[in-house]
Scaffold this motif. Structure first.
Motif, PDB file in Angstrom:
ATOM      1  N   ARG A 155       0.829  -1.213   0.000  1.00 56.23           N
ATOM      2  CA  ARG A 155       0.000   0.000   0.000  1.00 56.23           C
ATOM      3  C   ARG A 155       0.865   1.267   0.000  1.00 56.23           C
ATOM      4  O   ARG A 155       0.601   2.212  -0.740  1.00 56.23           O
ATOM      5  N   SER A 156       1.901   1.274   0.826  1.00 56.54           N
ATOM      6  CA  SER A 156       2.768   2.454   0.892  1.00 56.54           C
ATOM      7  C   SER A 156       3.572   2.623  -0.390  1.00 56.54           C
ATOM      8  O   SER A 156       3.709   3.735  -0.919  1.00 56.54           O
ATOM      9  N   GLY A 157       4.113   1.517  -0.892  1.00 59.91           N
ATOM     10  CA  GLY A 157       4.926   1.582  -2.102  1.00 59.91           C
ATOM     11  C   GLY A 157       4.131   2.031  -3.310  1.00 59.91           C
ATOM     12  O   GLY A 157       4.599   2.845  -4.120  1.00 59.91           O
ATOM     13  N   VAL A 158       2.913   1.532  -3.439  1.00 63.36           N
ATOM     14  CA  VAL A 158       2.058   1.916  -4.563  1.00 63.36           C
ATOM     15  C   VAL A 158       1.704   3.404  -4.467  1.00 63.36           C
ATOM     16  O   VAL A 158       1.729   4.125  -5.477  1.00 63.36           O
ATOM     17  N   GLN A 159       1.399   3.870  -3.261  1.00 57.50           N
ATOM     18  CA  GLN A 159       1.108   5.303  -3.121  1.00 57.50           C
ATOM     19  C   GLN A 159       2.325   6.150  -3.462  1.00 57.50           C
ATOM     20  O   GLN A 159       2.212   7.194  -4.112  1.00 57.50           O
ATOM     21  N   PHE A 160       3.517   5.681  -3.039  1.00 56.29           N
ATOM     22  CA  PHE A 160       4.740   6.428  -3.345  1.00 56.29           C
ATOM     23  C   PHE A 160       4.955   6.543  -4.851  1.00 56.29           C
ATOM     24  O   PHE A 160       5.296   7.612  -5.363  1.00 56.29           O
ATOM     25  N   VAL A 161       4.760   5.446  -5.571  1.00 55.81           N
ATOM     26  CA  VAL A 161       4.932   5.479  -7.030  1.00 55.81           C
ATOM     27  C   VAL A 161       3.915   6.434  -7.652  1.00 55.81           C
ATOM     28  O   VAL A 161       4.249   7.227  -8.548  1.00 55.81           O
ATOM     29  N   HIS A 162       2.673   6.390  -7.182  1.00 50.72           N
ATOM     30  CA  HIS A 162       1.633   7.268  -7.722  1.00 50.72           C
ATOM     31  C   HIS A 162       1.972   8.733  -7.468  1.00 50.72           C
ATOM     32  O   HIS A 162       1.807   9.587  -8.361  1.00 50.72           O
ATOM     33  N   ARG A 163       2.473   9.033  -6.272  1.00 46.50           N
ATOM     34  CA  ARG A 163       2.920  10.394  -5.960  1.00 46.50           C
ATOM     35  C   ARG A 163       4.046  10.829  -6.896  1.00 46.50           C
ATOM     36  O   ARG A 163       4.037  11.927  -7.454  1.00 46.50           O
ATOM     37  N   THR A 164       5.024   9.949  -7.060  1.00 40.64           N
ATOM     38  CA  THR A 164       6.208  10.284  -7.846  1.00 40.64           C
ATOM     39  C   THR A 164       5.873  10.468  -9.315  1.00 40.64           C
ATOM     40  O   THR A 164       6.358  11.396  -9.975  1.00 40.64           O
ATOM     41  N   LEU A 165       5.036   9.579  -9.846  1.00 42.06           N
ATOM     42  CA  LEU A 165       4.639   9.701 -11.251  1.00 42.06           C
ATOM     43  C   LEU A 165       3.878  10.996 -11.507  1.00 42.06           C
ATOM     44  O   LEU A 165       3.930  11.537 -12.616  1.00 42.06           O
ATOM     45  N   ALA A 166       3.178  11.495 -10.491  1.00 43.59           N
ATOM     46  CA  ALA A 166       2.470  12.769 -10.653  1.00 43.59           C
ATOM     47  C   ALA A 166       3.458  13.882 -10.983  1.00 43.59           C
ATOM     48  O   ALA A 166       3.209  14.721 -11.863  1.00 43.59           O
ATOM     49  N   TYR A 167       4.605  13.899 -10.301  1.00 43.63           N
ATOM     50  CA  TYR A 167       5.631  14.894 -10.587  1.00 43.63           C
ATOM     51  C   TYR A 167       6.187  14.706 -12.007  1.00 43.63           C
ATOM     52  O   TYR A 167       6.477  15.685 -12.713  1.00 43.63           O
ATOM     53  N   VAL A 168       6.344  13.452 -12.415  1.00 45.67           N
ATOM     54  CA  VAL A 168       6.871  13.170 -13.758  1.00 45.67           C
ATOM     55  C   VAL A 168       5.903  13.662 -14.827  1.00 45.67           C
ATOM     56  O   VAL A 168       6.312  14.271 -15.834  1.00 45.67           O
ATOM     57  N   VAL A 169       4.609  13.409 -14.628  1.00 46.55           N
ATOM     58  CA  VAL A 169       3.601  13.868 -15.587  1.00 46.55           C
ATOM     59  C   VAL A 169       3.613  15.388 -15.692  1.00 46.55           C
ATOM     60  O   VAL A 169       3.594  15.960 -16.790  1.00 46.55           O
TER      61      VAL A 169
END
Length: 338
Positions: free
Chosen positions: A250-264
């Protein structure tokens, strides 16, 4: 009769609108935990909901046989069941309606020879995508009827992402007819837009992972995952081996989603910056501007959805934002493609 006429365009855009409504209702269904309320699949008779007390009690008794009721909702009354039943029923009915809206006009346009050969081929792909989407919906529901009172986040992601891809492709086919004479301009900029689209689709997949694992209900801080921590320790110790943290934790998936937001946001900012140096057509400029506006709105919606622990209206708004952003990305890429 003219091939690929305005009626064909309206048909395709109507399909886009219905898919959009379908995804919104699907988001509400997920956020209200209504998706497992109907545990069987009846293509024709399932269109009609229970009409009297006997039928409602029979549907409720069927629901009681499965893990969601037994492990989570055993305190439910019949009225509670009716509330969640409504959203899943509506979601399925819209899905059936979309099938008819795509298939019956397609037959009519085919018989009356109003479709070009290219559009016929694309329409067949659309019909296949729609059928596959329906299969994925039931395949997803089945995963929550065995042991766990929740659907597989992998199947949820496949179901949601296929809906987004079906929408984008339907929109693309409509754009092909609306703009038959396209020119390829600024190859490098077009390639950055392609990368942006791929990353956006990956972000949508991770948005589904977050929804499927209820990851939005933890680490409700921004910009840090918790006070003073950009990366919470559970991101890399929750699952073993390490890579599973980023697809199942759960934490790792949220972290990736947060990080990809910056990439987008970065990629769209880069597209906007590169476009400033190029002579653009009015439609290209509108596409670029819409990307910048929509990604800003979507980024803010994501932050508020997180820090407020996913209220239903914000969760749905965030999903709608993703839909509009994908629409803008599809339109912009189309205007930069041959």
């Amino acid at each position: 009769m003219k091939k690929d006429n305005k009626k064909v365009i309206y048909w395709l855009l109507t399909g886009c609108l219905l898919i959009f409504i379908m995804v919104v209702v699907g988001g509400i269904t997920r956020l209200t935990h209504s998706g497992l309320s109907i545990s069987n699949y009846k293509l024709i008779s399932g269109t009609i909901p229970p009409m009297n007390d006997v039928e409602w009690n029979a549907a409720f008794d069927l629901y009681k046989q499965y893990p969601e009721y037994q492990k989570l909702n055993n305190q439910f009354t019949l009225q509670d069941f009716k509330d969640i039943y409504f959203w899943e029923w509506l979601h399925r009915v819209i899905g059936r309606f979309i099938g008819l809206v795509f298939f019956l006009p397609f037959l009519y346009f085919l018989i009356t020879k109003q479709l070009s050969k290219a559009t016929i081929k694309k329409s067949i792909i659309l019909l296949c995508l729609g059928a596959f989407q329906g299969f994925l919906g039931w395949y997803m529901v089945k995963s929550g009827l065995v042991d766990r009172p929740d659907v597989s986040h992998y199947r949820l992601a496949a179901h949601l992402t296929t809906a987004f891809i079906t929408f984008a492709y339907t929109f693309w086919v409509a754009l092909d007819i609306m703009f038959p004479n396209k020119k390829e301009i600024h190859k490098r900029l077009r390639n950055i837009i392609r990368i942006g689209l791929i990353v956006l689709l990956l972000q949508i997949v991770y948005g589904a992972f977050v929804a499927g694992l209820d990851s939005g209900f933890i680490h409700n801080h921004w910009p840090m995952m918790s006070e003073g921590k950009f990366i919470h320790e559970t991101v890399y110790i929750e699952q073993s081996p390490l890579y599973r943290n980023f697809i199942e934790g759960r934490s790792g998936v949220q972290f990736v989603h947060r990080t990809l937001a910056y990439v987008v946001v970065f990629l769209i900012g880069l597209i906007w910056y590169k476009a400033k140096k190029q002579p653009l057509t009015p439609f290209q400029q509108k596409g670029i501007n819409s990307l910048l506006i929509l990604v800003s709105i979507q980024f803010l919606l994501g932050i508020f959805t997180l820090v407020l622990a996913v209220p239903v209206w914000l969760g749905v708004s965030h999903q709608v934002g993703a839909f509009f952003l994908l629409s803008a990305m599809t339109f912009t890429l189309h205007r930069f493609s041959r």
